[in-house]
Design an enzyme around this catalytic site. Sequence first.
Site, PDB file in Angstrom:
ATOM      1  N   TYR A   1      -2.553  -1.112  10.011  1.00 14.93           N
ATOM      2  CA  TYR A   1      -2.577  -1.303   8.678  1.00 14.93           C
ATOM      3  C   TYR A   1      -1.295  -1.131   7.819  1.00 14.93           C
ATOM      4  O   TYR A   1      -0.480  -1.697   7.193  1.00 14.93           O
ATOM      5  CB  TYR A   1      -3.775  -0.936   8.058  1.00 14.93           C
ATOM      6  CG  TYR A   1      -3.918  -0.802   6.286  1.00 14.93           C
ATOM      7  CD1 TYR A   1      -4.464  -1.910   5.939  1.00 14.93           C
ATOM      8  CD2 TYR A   1      -3.507  -0.001   5.550  1.00 14.93           C
ATOM      9  CE1 TYR A   1      -4.937  -2.415   4.457  1.00 14.93           C
ATOM     10  CE2 TYR A   1      -3.569  -0.065   4.126  1.00 14.93           C
ATOM     11  CZ  TYR A   1      -4.236  -1.347   3.579  1.00 14.93           C
ATOM     12  OH  TYR A   1      -4.365  -1.581   2.313  1.00 14.93           O
TER      13      TYR A   1
ATOM     14  N   SER B   1       0.984  -1.172  -0.012  1.00 13.95           N
ATOM     15  CA  SER B   1       0.057   0.004   0.008  1.00 13.95           C
ATOM     16  C   SER B   1       0.922   1.392   0.010  1.00 13.95           C
ATOM     17  O   SER B   1       1.976   1.181   0.397  1.00 13.95           O
ATOM     18  CB  SER B   1      -0.996   0.006   1.196  1.00 13.95           C
ATOM     19  OG  SER B   1      -1.446   1.335   1.558  1.00 13.95           O
TER      20      SER B   1
END
Length: 284
Positions: free
Chosen positions: A189, A176
Site C-alpha cells: 500500500y 496517503s
Amino acid sequence: MNDKTLPAQHQDRQPGLEHAMHPEPVYLSDSYRAADKLAGKVAIITGGDSGIGRAVAVHYALEGAKVALVYLDENEDAQKTVDEVTRHGSEAIALAGDVGDAGFCQCVVDAVIAKWGRLDILINNAGEQHPKEDLLELEEADWERTFRTNILAMFQLTKVALRHLQSGASIINTSSVTAYKGNPMLLDYSSTKGAITSFTRSLAINLAPRGIRVNGVAPGPIWTPLIPSTFSADKVAEFGADTPLGRPGQPSEVAPAYVYLASNDASYMTGQMLHVNGGSVVNG
C-alpha cells in the site's frame, strides 16, 4: 500504545462495508456550509460508495455537482450514497466493477458522457492494502493486485477521462501519509501511495499547458471501511491514537479538501498534496 479510540471490530472481507461498522463514519458535519463552488460540474469518484468517497460525493452534491460513484460490489453502501446525493439536491449514478480492468474504466466514462454529456472532475480514490509483518509473507499476487487497484487503475481511468476533460478541469488523487512516513506492515500500500504522489506531480506538469489541474490529498488515519477490513480488532481499537491529535479523522474532515482542490478557489494549485493527517508533519 494503550489508548483506545474505537470499539474493537473486524470484517473478513475487503473492501469493507460501511453499514457494518460501529460507529459508522461521519461523512457530513453539521457545520459545513456549501456555496455552489462546483455548480454545474460532473465528477467521477472511484471508491465512491463509502468512506472518503461517500463524503466527497455528498459534499460535491451540496456544492452543485453531479456525481458518478464507482465501486466494486458494495451495493448497499453505494445505494445509500446515491440516496444521500439525491437527498441533498443533486444527481448520482452508481457503477459497479473493477477499476483495475481497462474495459470497465472505458465503460465508466462512456456512461457519464451518455448521462450528462460532460466530465469536469476525476477523483481517483479507490484502494486496497494487505498488511504483513514480514516482506517474505507478502505474496506476489497480493502485491500485483494492490498495484493494479491503487495505481494502474488510476492510470487507466485518467487516460480514458482525459479525452473529455477541458481547460479548467481537475484531477484529484488520493495518496496517503504512508507515502511520506512509510508503514512497516503496509509495504504494498505504501509503495503504491508513493507512486501516486509522483504520478500526481508529473501529470500536473504534463497537463498544465492544457489548463487541467492535478492535485492530491494524503490522508492520515481516517475511519473508513478499509480499516476494520484490514486490521485485527485490537489494532482497530487503537486506530489513530498515535497522531498528535490522538484520534482518527472522519471522512467529513477530509472531504472539504477535495472540494477546495476541485473549485476555483484552488485555481493556482497544481502538483500539490494536502495533508489531512491529524498533525503529522511530513514535509512533502
